[in-house]
Design an enzyme around this catalytic site. Structure first.
Site, PDB file in Angstrom:
ATOM      1  N   ASP A 131      -8.446   7.498  16.507  1.00 11.46           N
ATOM      2  CA  ASP A 131      -9.534   6.598  16.114  1.00 11.46           C
ATOM      3  C   ASP A 131      -9.402   6.231  14.642  1.00 11.46           C
ATOM      4  O   ASP A 131      -9.398   7.124  13.788  1.00 11.46           O
ATOM      5  CB  ASP A 131     -10.892   7.281  16.322  1.00 11.46           C
ATOM      6  CG  ASP A 131     -11.229   7.468  17.783  1.00 11.46           C
ATOM      7  OD1 ASP A 131     -11.301   6.452  18.493  1.00 11.46           O
ATOM      8  OD2 ASP A 131     -11.436   8.620  18.211  1.00 11.46           O
ATOM      9  N   HIS A 156     -13.374   0.566  18.293  1.00 10.96           N
ATOM     10  CA  HIS A 156     -14.459   0.879  19.220  1.00 10.96           C
ATOM     11  C   HIS A 156     -15.419   1.956  18.724  1.00 10.96           C
ATOM     12  O   HIS A 156     -16.351   2.326  19.461  1.00 10.96           O
ATOM     13  CB  HIS A 156     -13.891   1.270  20.595  1.00 10.96           C
ATOM     14  CG  HIS A 156     -12.935   2.424  20.552  1.00 10.96           C
ATOM     15  ND1 HIS A 156     -11.564   2.248  20.506  1.00 10.96           N
ATOM     16  CD2 HIS A 156     -13.138   3.753  20.536  1.00 10.96           C
ATOM     17  CE1 HIS A 156     -10.985   3.428  20.472  1.00 10.96           C
ATOM     18  NE2 HIS A 156     -11.915   4.366  20.501  1.00 10.96           N
ATOM     19  N   HIS A 165      -4.558   9.741  20.987  1.00 10.55           N
ATOM     20  CA  HIS A 165      -5.549   8.701  20.690  1.00 10.55           C
ATOM     21  C   HIS A 165      -6.074   8.909  19.275  1.00 10.55           C
ATOM     22  O   HIS A 165      -6.754   9.894  18.995  1.00 10.55           O
ATOM     23  CB  HIS A 165      -6.689   8.747  21.707  1.00 10.55           C
ATOM     24  CG  HIS A 165      -7.756   7.731  21.424  1.00 10.55           C
ATOM     25  ND1 HIS A 165      -7.498   6.378  21.408  1.00 10.55           N
ATOM     26  CD2 HIS A 165      -9.076   7.869  21.134  1.00 10.55           C
ATOM     27  CE1 HIS A 165      -8.610   5.734  21.127  1.00 10.55           C
ATOM     28  NE2 HIS A 165      -9.584   6.615  20.958  1.00 10.55           N
ATOM     29  N   ASP A 175     -10.361   4.263  25.578  1.00 15.22           N
ATOM     30  CA  ASP A 175     -11.619   4.717  24.983  1.00 15.22           C
ATOM     31  C   ASP A 175     -12.698   3.663  24.766  1.00 15.22           C
ATOM     32  O   ASP A 175     -13.828   4.029  24.499  1.00 15.22           O
ATOM     33  CB  ASP A 175     -11.329   5.417  23.650  1.00 15.22           C
ATOM     34  CG  ASP A 175     -12.418   6.418  23.271  1.00 15.22           C
ATOM     35  OD1 ASP A 175     -13.129   6.893  24.178  1.00 15.22           O
ATOM     36  OD2 ASP A 175     -12.566   6.717  22.075  1.00 15.22           O
ATOM     37  N   ASP A 221      -7.594  13.053  21.904  1.00 15.49           N
ATOM     38  CA  ASP A 221      -7.809  12.592  20.535  1.00 15.49           C
ATOM     39  C   ASP A 221      -6.962  13.396  19.553  1.00 15.49           C
ATOM     40  O   ASP A 221      -7.011  14.633  19.535  1.00 15.49           O
ATOM     41  CB  ASP A 221      -9.278  12.723  20.150  1.00 15.49           C
ATOM     42  CG  ASP A 221     -10.173  11.751  20.904  1.00 15.49           C
ATOM     43  OD1 ASP A 221      -9.645  10.950  21.695  1.00 15.49           O
ATOM     44  OD2 ASP A 221     -11.403  11.792  20.701  1.00 15.49           O
TER      45      ASP A 221
END
Length: 1013
Positions: free
Chosen positions: A140, A536, A138, A252, A389
């Site tokens: 971000d 997000h 994941h 998420d 993450d």
């Protein structure tokens, strides 16, 4: 410090208890349960006019010189949407689930928020357990680091290692989601590596899941921005990889909306996965084996919106919470945490490298978790995500995870008595096996006997443990939430103008020097920057301070420059050379450019970005109070000149505000002339000063009439239809009177402050943990105050059988209705502390924010109390669009020779009232970053409540049962080709219908590949 909120209530006319709050995204509004029906009773018809909510200096209230309000009757009545299309059927609704649950939080044992799970060893004797372990990372696009820093430090290494490590063993698999990162990496790798990536995709080892530009937030984002970032990602994939994603992956976002499910289905995806859902809801779904379901829109009659959805059952998407119910055991199978590494298991039992000596015990222990997890589902196909993450950054982690798991799989698969088949897989591998096991269609929902339930509703407000509700981020950093909406409006305006410009150039072949490629590159950069902000941890306001500044600088200020450059050059094609407002920095309010006015006419171009003809107020700053305004035909236009205030008692001496009502054709350009000179139809504003026993000194007002009021009597502002009473003590609205029948409604607006709890856990960027408890609305009294706040993406309303009060918003904020007849809107939040969700800081970077709202009070002429949800009225839809897509005014360069006075009207008539042009977006050609001759025409037919009168509302449109004949609406351009396609243009739809006549059902969003000539 904690949230500042504005509270709006109607005080004297409320007669019964509230049952909830209504909040509009794209979806219809829910009635009953945890949403609101308030009593708003009045003696006669309820007024249906707009009130702009704004802030004036406390001792200053301006009386308008012009009391008239232009009203135009509808040519024919607005027709109701077809009754058959207004209500769907489902097995489960989230309203019913919330009514059923007690929301207690007993200790569930090793699965703290669940229950003990048991099984019989022989349960899989006849049908083995199929396990798909899905490696994922994941990433971000900004959170604790900026997008570029994450890419430099981690993401590029993950993707580089992926190519090498997946090629080492064909049994290895991986999924990727965020195209913003993937595209940046793609631009920096050579053709040899690109070919290796293509081979991995063709072999099924690498899957792109969802394929949007980001994994977007689903609370604060507007549906048009969700579409934009999805289209940008899918168009990039189609152009560079030929990939068409099949499955959504959202581990998420902090709560989930059915709007995102609908958009994915319309884009052609068949499956999706969600994770962050209230832990009590997860427990209930697990106990009922309904964690997998078909998610249907609550207005859908024929199941066309259904998408197969998997809800992850446990606390998080990390490895300790994905293999089974016991995180202490699952953590031992996260081989990145092997002894000697940088991270370890908090339960203090480390993983063990798999060897011949321990593989039996390790495999059986893991299989026990797999079996227990599978008991929460209806089939013998099990999904086990493997990631977290920014995982798989280093080559050693790839080896640790894949080598050790392969040994476990080999042992399990070689022992038939275990009745298990385990392997690495992609998320679509899992769904394909799931569908096969239930006899489902491989991609659709055409099955003889539906094995899974059908659900409607949303998954807000999210809580991950205890009373820790994630309703704080609905408002955190509201300055950027407001700026996001401004940029969305500008981007859409630039997209439409650019597409029309290209079509006109193709038709007339001029001008030859139009910089179409340069403008397309600016548009593309703006699309991607704005898409990045839908992430997000971006629009949510949950990033580090410097990350927020980075978003604001690159994603906002640069976008405004690019969009105005593109818009200006597009309009220059129509013989204008405009300028507009400027934004001096990423954290400052826009600043108006001052237009010099002389005896020679100065031209002002007004662009209407909406698909309806409209009359709206235009305001510009000029250098003299003596101004004449003329339209393109030379007729004088009524105008008002007002002071520009430096502060509450000092007006500017050399700058004045000019306001007039402009008329603009749908998607058209109007031209007005400004010149210096005395003009009876340009009136000066009058100013009233409230002395309240004090001597007031005001400078630079010699051009305006002034008078003073000594007493505390309310100040009145009125027009022929409406009279407002304003408190002299607060400057806020107190009373609204409709002149038609002299009916009156009392209104109270107040500002209050929440502190944070004195407990160990406190409010932060994500969480709202207030220091007071207010009795919430009746049906949700079992939930704490913070659980009763919901995201207000476009509007909220209170209603009863006789009327409705709507609050329309130009930015996303948190809202609630905690008492009968009362709305609360959180305006800002200032937090000294972190809330222990990973950010590691409070929120102290507050900015002056120009939030904008409208109040709309409507009388109901008929009621439909049978539907479990409700729609906005046509008037509130239109008012919302005008609020969020204002007219864009731009002045012609003074050096321009012989500028054109001819208005531009691409449409011969307005679109139907309920038909919204979401976008007209140029499509990229095969040549890198240049436009093709086609555009994506995206339309949305809005559902509306026809129980409200539309007479004398000023609407300049009608409805046509969802039908548009596009070529008949065009003036000069012709439709060369039009093809129905999926939302993001990945799939072409075959249709026997006349392609020229577009027909949409209520609430439907459709995309067409359009070529104009």
């Amino acid at each position: 410090m904690a949230p500042f909120l504005k509270r709006v209530s109607t005080s004297s006319s409320i007669t019964r208890a509230c049952s909830g709050l209504t909040s509009v995204g794209m979806t219809p509004l829910k009635r009953g349960g945890r949403f609101c029906n308030l009593s708003l009773q009045s003696a006669g018809p309820i007024l249906r006019h707009l009130v702009e909510v704004s802030t004036l200096p406390k001792n200053l209230l301006r009386e308008p010189a012009s009391r008239g309000w232009p009203l135009v009757l509808l040519e024919e009545p607005v027709r109701c949407p077809e009754a058959d299309d207004r209500q769907g059927t489902t097995d489960l609704t989230m309203l019913d689930v919330y009514d059923l649950l007690s929301f207690d939080n007993p200790d569930g044992g090793v699965w703290k928020q669940g229950f003990d799970i048991s099984y019989q060893d022989n349960e899989w004797d006849n049908e083995p357990l199929q396990v798909f372990v899905v490696p994922h990372s994941h990433n971000d696009p900004g959170w604790l680091k900026t997008f570029d820093d994450y890419y430099r430090d981690q993401t590029q290494h993950i993707l580089n290692n992926m190519v090498v490590k997946l090629h080492e063993d064909s049994r290895r698999k991986m999924i990727w989601s965020e195209i913003s990162y993937f595209s940046k990496w793609w631009d920096n790798i050579d053709e040899q590596k690109r070919d290796a990536v293509r081979r991995l995709i063709e072999s099924g080892q690498l899957e792109v899941a969802t394929g949007g530009w980001v994994m977007p937030d689903e609370a604060s984002t507007h549906y048009s921005a969700l579409i934009d970032q999805l289209v940008e990602g899918h168009q990039w994939l189609e152009r560079n990889l030929g990939v068409k994603p099949k499955t959504g992956w959202a581990v998420d976002p902090f709560g989930h909306t059915p709007t995102q499910a609908y958009l994915l289905r319309q884009a052609g995806l068949s499956n999706m996965l969600i994770q962050r859902v209230h832990y009590t809801v997860k427990k209930h779904f697990a106990s009922q084996k309904t964690l997998e379901f078909f998610w249907r829109q609550n207005w859908d009659q024929d199941s066309s919106s259904d998408i197969l959805c998997h809800m992850m059952p446990f606390y998080s998407y990390d490895v300790p919470h994905t293999c089974g119910p016991d995180p202490k055991i699952c953590c031992q199978y996260d081989f990145k945490r092997l002894p000697g590494g940088r991270i370890s298991c908090p339960w203090r039992i480390p993983p063990q490298a798999i060897t011949d000596n321990n593989v039996q015990e390790r495999a059986q222990t893991l299989l026990d978790q797999y079996r227990k997890k599978s008991k929460l589902f209806r089939t013998n196909v099990l999904l086990v995500p493997l990631g977290d993450d920014f995982r798989y950054t280093e080559a050693v982690e790839w080896d640790q995870q894949f080598d050790n798991y392969q040994k476990l799989f080999d042992y399990m698969n070689s022992h038939p008595e275990l009745h298990v088949q385990a392997q690495f897989g992609t998320i679509s591998d899992y769904f394909e096996a799931l569908r096969k096991s239930t006899g489902m269609d491989p991609v659709g929902i055409n099955v003889g006997q539906l094995a899974l339930p059908v659900l409607s509703g949303d998954f807000f407000t999210y809580a991950d443990r205890d009373d820790h509700y994630w309703s704080g981020y609905f408002t955190s950093r509201p300055f950027y939430k407001r700026l996001d909406r401004v940029l969305e409006s500008h981007l859409r305006a630039a997209e439409v103008l650019y597409s029309l410009t290209l079509a006109n150039i193709q038709k007339y072949g001029q001008p030859n020097d139009y910089p179409s490629v340069d403008n397309y590159k600016l548009l593309t950069e703006a699309r991607r920057n704005l898409g990045l902000f839908q992430h997000h941890d971006a629009i949510t306001g949950t990033g580090k301070d410097w990350v927020v500044v980075d978003y604001g600088t690159s994603e906002c200020v640069e976008d405004i420059c690019h969009l105005f450059t593109t818009t200006n050059i597009c309009i220059r094609f129509f013989a204008f050379q405009p300028k507009d407002d400027v934004q001096p920095s990423q954290d400052a309010l826009p600043r108006k450019i001052i237009f010099e006015v002389h005896e020679k006419p100065r031209l002002l171009v007004v662009y209407n970005p909406t698909e309806q003809a409209r009359m709206s107020m235009v305001t510009v700053y000029v250098t003299t109070p003596k101004v004449r305004v003329l339209n393109a035909l030379g007729h004088v236009v009524r105008a008002q000149v007002s002071a520009v205030w430096n502060d509450a008692s000092h007006a500017a001496a050399d700058v004045f505000q000019l306001s007039f009502v402009a008329q603009a054709a749908p998607l058209g350009l109007s031209v007005y002339q400004l010149m210096e000179g005395m003009e009876p139809r340009t009136e000066a504003a009058k100013y009233m000063f409230l002395q309240d026993g004090r001597q007031i000194s005001v400078s630079e007002l010699e051009h305006f009439r002034q008078f003073y009021q000594q007493d505390a009597a309310p100040v009145h502002i009125e027009n022929p239809h409406l009279k407002l009473s304003i408190s002299t003590a607060t400057g806020l609205l107190e009373k609204m009177r409709l002149k038609e029948d002299d009916s009156e409604d009392l209104v109270k607006v107040e500002f209050v402050l929440y502190g944070t709890t004195s407990n160990k856990d406190k409010s932060g960027a994500y969480l709202f943990l207030p220091d007071k408890e207010v009795q919430p609305r009746k049906t949700m009294a079992k939930l704490p105050l913070q659980a009763n706040f919901y995201p207000m993406t476009s509007m909220v309303y209170l209603q009863d059988s006789s009327g409705r009060l709507s609050l329309l918003t130009a930015q996303s904020l948190g809202a609630a209705s905690l008492k009968s007849g009362q709305l609360e809107v959180i305006m800002d939040r200032r937090l000294n502390q972190d809330d222990n969700r990973g950010l590691g800081q409070g929120v102290l970077d507050n900015k002056i924010t120009a939030n904008s709202f409208r109040l709309l009070l409507e009388k109901r002429s008929s009621a439909d109390e049978t539907a479990p949800y409700s729609y906005p009225s046509i008037l509130s839809h239109m008012s919302y669009m005008y609020l969020n897509h204002p007219l864009i005014s731009m002045a012609v360069n003074q050096r321009s020779d012989n500028p054109s006075l001819t208005p531009y009207s691409p449409l011969s008539a307005s679109f139907p009232c309920d038909m919204h042009l979401v976008n007209l977006r140029a499509i990229q050609s095969k040549v890198c970053l240049s436009p093709s001759e086609q555009a994506a025409l995206i339309l949305h037919r809005k559902g509306f409540d026809c129980g409200f009168s539309n007479r004398n509302t000023g609407l300049l449109c009608t409805t046509t049962r969802g039908k548009i004949h596009l070529e008949k609406l065009l003036t000069d351009l012709k439709v060369k080709s039009i093809t129905p396609v999926s939302l993001s243009l990945m799939h072409t739809h075959n249709s026997d219908a006349d392609p020229q006549e577009i027909s949409l059902k209520p609430m439907e969003i459709r995309t067409y590949r359009l070529q104009l000539s």
